[in-house]
Write a protein that holds these residues in place. Structure first.
Motif, PDB file in Angstrom:
ATOM      1  N   PRO A  45       0.848  -1.201   0.000  1.00  0.00           N
ATOM      2  CA  PRO A  45       0.000   0.000   0.000  1.00  0.00           C
ATOM      3  C   PRO A  45       0.885   1.252   0.000  1.00  0.00           C
ATOM      4  O   PRO A  45       1.888   1.286   0.712  1.00  0.00           O
ATOM      5  CB  PRO A  45      -0.756  -0.112   1.336  1.00  0.00           C
ATOM      6  N   GLY A  46       0.521   2.228  -0.808  1.00  0.00           N
ATOM      7  CA  GLY A  46       1.197   3.526  -0.759  1.00  0.00           C
ATOM      8  C   GLY A  46       2.423   3.690  -1.633  1.00  0.00           C
ATOM      9  O   GLY A  46       2.934   4.796  -1.763  1.00  0.00           O
ATOM     10  N   VAL A  47       2.931   2.615  -2.254  1.00  0.00           N
ATOM     11  CA  VAL A  47       4.144   2.785  -3.051  1.00  0.00           C
ATOM     12  C   VAL A  47       3.808   3.375  -4.426  1.00  0.00           C
ATOM     13  O   VAL A  47       2.675   3.291  -4.883  1.00  0.00           O
ATOM     14  CB  VAL A  47       4.917   1.463  -3.218  1.00  0.00           C
ATOM     15  N   LEU A  48       4.803   3.966  -5.059  1.00  0.00           N
ATOM     16  CA  LEU A  48       4.595   4.648  -6.339  1.00  0.00           C
ATOM     17  C   LEU A  48       5.692   4.267  -7.326  1.00  0.00           C
ATOM     18  O   LEU A  48       6.822   4.008  -6.926  1.00  0.00           O
ATOM     19  CB  LEU A  48       4.629   6.165  -6.118  1.00  0.00           C
TER      20      LEU A  48
ATOM     21  N   ARG B 197       3.398  11.881  -2.124  1.00  0.00           N
ATOM     22  CA  ARG B 197       2.373  10.877  -1.831  1.00  0.00           C
ATOM     23  C   ARG B 197       3.003   9.516  -1.522  1.00  0.00           C
ATOM     24  O   ARG B 197       2.282   8.547  -1.286  1.00  0.00           O
ATOM     25  CB  ARG B 197       1.425  10.737  -3.030  1.00  0.00           C
ATOM     26  N   TYR B 198       4.322   9.432  -1.520  1.00  0.00           N
ATOM     27  CA  TYR B 198       4.953   8.131  -1.295  1.00  0.00           C
ATOM     28  C   TYR B 198       4.575   7.598   0.093  1.00  0.00           C
ATOM     29  O   TYR B 198       4.790   8.263   1.101  1.00  0.00           O
ATOM     30  CB  TYR B 198       6.475   8.234  -1.414  1.00  0.00           C
ATOM     31  N   GLY B 199       4.007   6.426   0.123  1.00  0.00           N
ATOM     32  CA  GLY B 199       3.627   5.803   1.387  1.00  0.00           C
ATOM     33  C   GLY B 199       2.274   6.213   1.911  1.00  0.00           C
ATOM     34  O   GLY B 199       1.852   5.790   2.988  1.00  0.00           O
ATOM     35  N   MET B 200       1.593   7.057   1.154  1.00  0.00           N
ATOM     36  CA  MET B 200       0.236   7.466   1.503  1.00  0.00           C
ATOM     37  C   MET B 200      -0.690   6.580   0.674  1.00  0.00           C
ATOM     38  O   MET B 200      -0.604   6.578  -0.550  1.00  0.00           O
ATOM     39  CB  MET B 200       0.098   8.928   1.105  1.00  0.00           C
TER      40      MET B 200
END
Lengths: 484, 486
Positions: A45-48, B197-200
């Motif tokens: 969750p949350g990685v990009l 937004r990394y980790g959100m």
């Protein structure tokens, strides 16, 4: 009535970046399962995702190599579907705005017993960047499936052709050319065993001149042999089906290499709706003319250009030029050797395609791992050209270089392989041969000129191959006939 | 002490009037006392929290540390924090302990702040009332029968009830500003791209933006200083020069041009809210501002556009929650498809499923052009409206919400009514602009009213200045819910 087979290929080339297309994890092959999957590859969750510049550069290289349009702006989209080895539930790919537009590749189909050699232009529709999925492992887990995400996120360039091929042979030649090209320009290691190049073949059949027939797509072929077999089987199956009055439905099929047949996986009706849309986590890829120019400067001379130059400037045959441009390593070795003996292209080609290739094959090595340097090989050829050694002796030097290395001139010296051009020495040697073989001399003198070869063999043996052949033969002839 | 500003808390810590452990314990005790009723926190972990406080004390002892060192901050449970259960308000992640820190968490850790706990929120940030959380509703500390707003309702309640010194939130369509307004606190949604937004955990990637929630604009500035900054792990993070968001706080407002969009004062706006906003505009005139009428003609389309785009992105973002690698997996299933279906059917709540369905629909073959592409076009028009408006004014003002906090359960059965509570905030996300809400009065029922301030791109420092100057001459932001004073 005749049928025409129509084939288009989608080739997935794994790009040779050291890290993945959207994460920093390593792409090295063969590591223990799931040790090369970071948070991004696991889709925590949350990685990009963050785009790997190296993957873009390799795509640009490819685009330049096939003369394609390189999109100043291309977009990554999400291809949504559920599968356990697809961690995000979508694959990041390119959809309506790919990085590489239309291009073309000329394939050279060699002569066969029934047809002359010909060249053919295969048009490329597009090439786009995407990430690979992981692997589902069905063995070793009784009643369960294992997932290995090491491969997830490996950069792929999907190269899509127009349906321009008309036989399995053409398709395989096209695939091989791509295989050569991607290695040539250094964007893919081309290792088929490790899945670095994989093919999907779209196959249909029709009466010549008719509309395209319904196509079936054979998925995930990982060798040239399977590609050939699968297309041949599939085309025959379609022809048989149509001739029996049946219909071919658009479908996706798998090739069973054990049974050597294709089997339908899903039909058009149950095709996925991938719900493509632009990935909001990634910006459009912007490529300016400057970047393209910088990449262009890193491109080597391409195989087709080299091939043409070898024929036109070096006076080599099309066959020789083909063989010498079969890989960049081979071409590099040829050119480096030629630079040692300028003007002796044919001699270099003969040696590379002869002794060098045979030795490599015997030891199952590729050109990149040739134990003889171009300087060493050139050194041997130089001595043939200047008459120091015979071709026969050169083979001896070559063998020594291959197994022990060293300096050709030293080897020639040590082994006493210099041609004997001294008339006195040669005459003495030949006098002895004539004296020792009275019966054969008599035969020769009675008109059986075939025996001449016998004397040549003895002379070469006596001189350990170092007799200057022309001179030696001249003396032999003279001495044999003089005493008639 | 619970009413101290962050600057005052920092001074108290540095002058050893109180230790971080003491301050943290004070908040932990308040949480132990009040949280069972308010339910602002999903996860409290005294051990991890106090360990951070002790580390902060050690730093302070050395005379080291920054503005936030030792200050307890509540983190919305949408931010992954290493070692912390990170649920996003969902059963789907009720067992997920994050192995890594979000950029925002890293930044707070680096600044020496103490993570006080993970605050409640609407499931996957989808909701405007905090009623969709798997971990139960959150109550508005001003009136326990009303909602705190959402999706950052836990953070808003925690700040309003003094269960933390400050908190973080995220805002996709108003999720910081709306609960800030309903709970009488200050909240800021920065320009899209200012906070990584990394980790959100993603809801709608092109709209999501993290921001601070606190008692005052001054506190927000200090928090934003910690949260903002380029992060190469987020491709949409924006490289811009580091700004001290507190630098302009005390600038006078003379000459400030305030744009009032007529669309924000039309039918649907509560009379008490309208009066309060007018009163605060009058206050701004006194501070030297001038007022211009502006128009945002396409903003009326923002809710329909939002409810195409946000669910579309969400339907894809939430695909990773499949029961394969982490999170909830149905206990019984017959095959792979069944495992997916049951895990997701059981792991997601109603509102999340509704949005996945909507999103899947609008992206489907044959509907994509009519919905998704069309919505993207209107999104650009909405952004253009703002650009045009900002030619005439420096900031735009209006109500944050049409009404004060509504009752728990009041809109639960009517998603469209619920969606309308974000009518003034959503356009800002669609345009990617910064927006904030500050307390600006109390309504007929004694409940807080929020003034929304919308700035131009990257104009956060000016917005904070505008809010701070108002808070120098008014005391709405210092008002406290009656029964939390204990």
């Amino acid at each position: 009535m005749k049928w025409e087979i129509v084939i288009g290929l989608e080739v997935h080339a794994q790009l040779s970046t050291s890290s993945k297309i959207f994460s920093g994890a390593s792409t090295a092959f063969g590591a223990e399962a799931n040790t090369q999957a970071c948070a991004v590859d696991l889709a925590l969750p949350g990685v990009l995702p963050v785009l790997n510049r190296g993957a873009v550069e390799r795509a640009i290289k490819f685009g330049l190599a096939v003369g394609a349009h390189i999109a100043p702006r291309s977009v990554f989209s999400r291809k949504n579907y559920f599968y356990p080895d697809l961690p995000k539930g979508y694959q990041i790919s390119q959809f309506d705005l790919p990085i590489i537009g239309q291009g073309a590749l000329t394939i050279c189909v060699p002569e066969t017993t029934t047809e002359k050699a010909y060249e053919k232009l295969v048009r490329l529709t597009r090439a786009h960047l995407e990430e690979d999925a992981g692997k589902s492992l069905h063995e070793d887990f009784r009643g369960m499936t294992g997932i290995d995400l090491n491969r997830a996120g490996t950069p792929l360039l999907e190269i899509v052709s127009e349906p321009d091929m008309r036989s399995a042979t053409e398709a395989v030649i096209y695939a091989k050319m791509l295989h050569t090209l991607v290695r040539w320009i250094g964007i893919c290691d081309g290792n088929m065993q490790e899945g670095s190049l994989r093919f999907d073949a779209n196959v249909s059949v029709r009466r010549p001149g008719a509309e395209l027939g319904a196509r079936r797509e054979i998925k995930n072929l990982n060798s040239f042999r399977f590609l050939q077999q699968a297309i041949e089987y599939e085309a025959q199956w379609q022809i048989d089906t149509l001739e029996a009055g049946g219909k071919v439905q658009q479908a996706t099929v798998l090739f069973d290499s054990d049974k050597c047949e294709t089997r339908a996986m899903r039909s058009k009706e149950d095709a996925h709706d991938y719900r493509y849309f632009p990935d909001p986590d990634l910006l459009p890829v912007a490529i300016d003319a400057d970047w393209i120019e910088r990449v262009r400067k890193t491109l080597p001379e391409l195989p087709l250009a080299k091939r043409a130059r070898y024929v036109a400037d070096l006076d080599l045959s099309a066959y020789d030029a083909d063989t010498l441009t079969s890989s960049r390593e081979m071409a590099d070795l040829f050119e480096a050797t030629l630079s040692e003996v300028p003007g002796e292209a044919k001699l270099c080609a003969n040696w590379l395609m002869g002794d060098v290739s045979a030795s490599l094959n015997r030891e199952d090595r590729d050109v990149a791992h040739c134990p003889i340097s171009p300087q060493q090989l050139g050194g041997v050829l130089k001595r043939i050209v200047d008459g120091t050694i015979s071709n026969f002796a050169a083979k001896e030097v070559f063998k020594t270089l291959w197994s022990e290395g060293g300096d050709p001139d030293v080897i020639i010296e040590e082994k006493g392989l210099k041609q004997i051009s001294d008339v006195g020495t040669l005459e003495a040697m030949i006098d002895k041969i004539i004296a020792d073989n009275a019966a054969q001399v008599a035969e020769y003198r009675s008109g059986k000129e075939k025996v001449f070869g016998f004397f040549v063999g003895l002379a070469m043996k006596a001189s350990k191959g170092s007799a200057n052949p022309a001179q030696m033969q001249e003396i032999l002839k003279r001495k044999l006939s003089n005493q008639k | 002490m619970i009413n101290f500003s962050l600057l005052q808390l920092g001074d108290a810590l540095r002058s050893k009037k109180i230790s971080s452990v003491e301050l943290t314990q004070l908040y932990l005790d308040r949480i132990a006392a009040l949280n069972p009723e308010l339910n602002a926190y999903i996860t409290v972990n005294e051990e991890m929290t106090l360990a951070q406080a002790r580390a902060a004390d050690a730093q302070l002892k050395q005379g080291e540390g920054g503005a936030l060192t030792g200050i307890p901050v509540a983190q919305k449970d949408i931010f992954c924090a290493a070692g912390w259960r990170t649920t996003c308000g969902s059963k789907m992640l009720s067992n997920f302990v994050s192995p890594y820190d979000a950029h925002v968490i890293e930044q707070f850790n680096r600044a020496g702040a103490v993570n006080l706990g993970k605050t409640n929120m609407d499931e996957f940030a989808m909701g405007s009332s905090n009623e969709t959380s798997y971990f139960g509703i959150v109550k508005n500390p001003w009136n326990h029968k009303t909602v705190p707003g959402g999706s950052s309702g836990g953070s808003a309640t925690a700040v309003a009830a003094r269960l933390c010194a400050a908190a973080t939130g995220t805002d996709t369509g108003g999720s910081i500003r709306q609960p800030a307004a309903l709970c009488g606190i200050s909240g800021l949604k920065p320009t899209y791209g200012v906070v990584s937004r990394y980790g959100m955990i993603a809801f709608a990637s092109s709209l999501d933006q993290a921001g601070p929630m606190a008692h005052s604009a001054e506190d927000l500035a200090l928090l934003l200083n910690v949260m903002a900054g380029f992060d190469e792990r987020d491709s949409t993070s924006i490289k811009c020069e580091t700004t001290d968001y507190a630098q302009d706080l005390s600038k006078p407002l003379s000459g400030l041009r305030i744009g009032l969009p007529k669309e924000f004062f039309a039918a649907g706006l509560g009379a008490d809210v309208a009066r309060a906003i007018e009163a605060s505009i009058a206050e701004y005139r006194k501070l030297g501002a001038t007022v211009v009428d502006v128009s945002l003609p396409n903003s009326r389309l923002s809710i329909p556009v939002y409810y195409v785009l946000a669910p579309a992105e969400a339907s894809s973002n939430l695909s990773r929650f499949d029961g394969v690698r982490y999170g909830y997996r149905a206990p019984e299933y017959t095959n792979l498809a069944d495992m997916y279906e049951k895990s997701r059917a059981q792991g997601f709540g109603e509102e999340v499923k509704r949005r996945i369905m909507i999103g899947t629909y609008v992206l489907s073959h044959g509907y994509y052009d009519a919905y998704y592409l069309q919505a993207q076009k209107i999104r650009r028009l909405i952004a253009q409206d703002f650009s045009d408006a900002f030619k005439q004014c420096d900031v735009i003002m209006g109500p944050t919400t049409p009404t004060t906090a509504f009752n728990l359960g009041e809109k639960g059965d009517d998603p469209v009514q619920m969606y309308l509570s974000d009518i003034y905030t959503i356009a800002v996300n669609l345009a990617g602009l910064p927006g904030m809400s500050i307390p600006a009065g109390l309504g007929d029922s004694g409940m807080p009213i929020g003034l929304q301030i919308i700035g131009n791109y990257f104009d956060e420092a000016r917005m904070l200045n505008v809010a701070h100057q108002y808070q120098q001459v008014t005391d709405w932001h210092t008002r406290m819910p009656q029964h939390v004073k204990a």
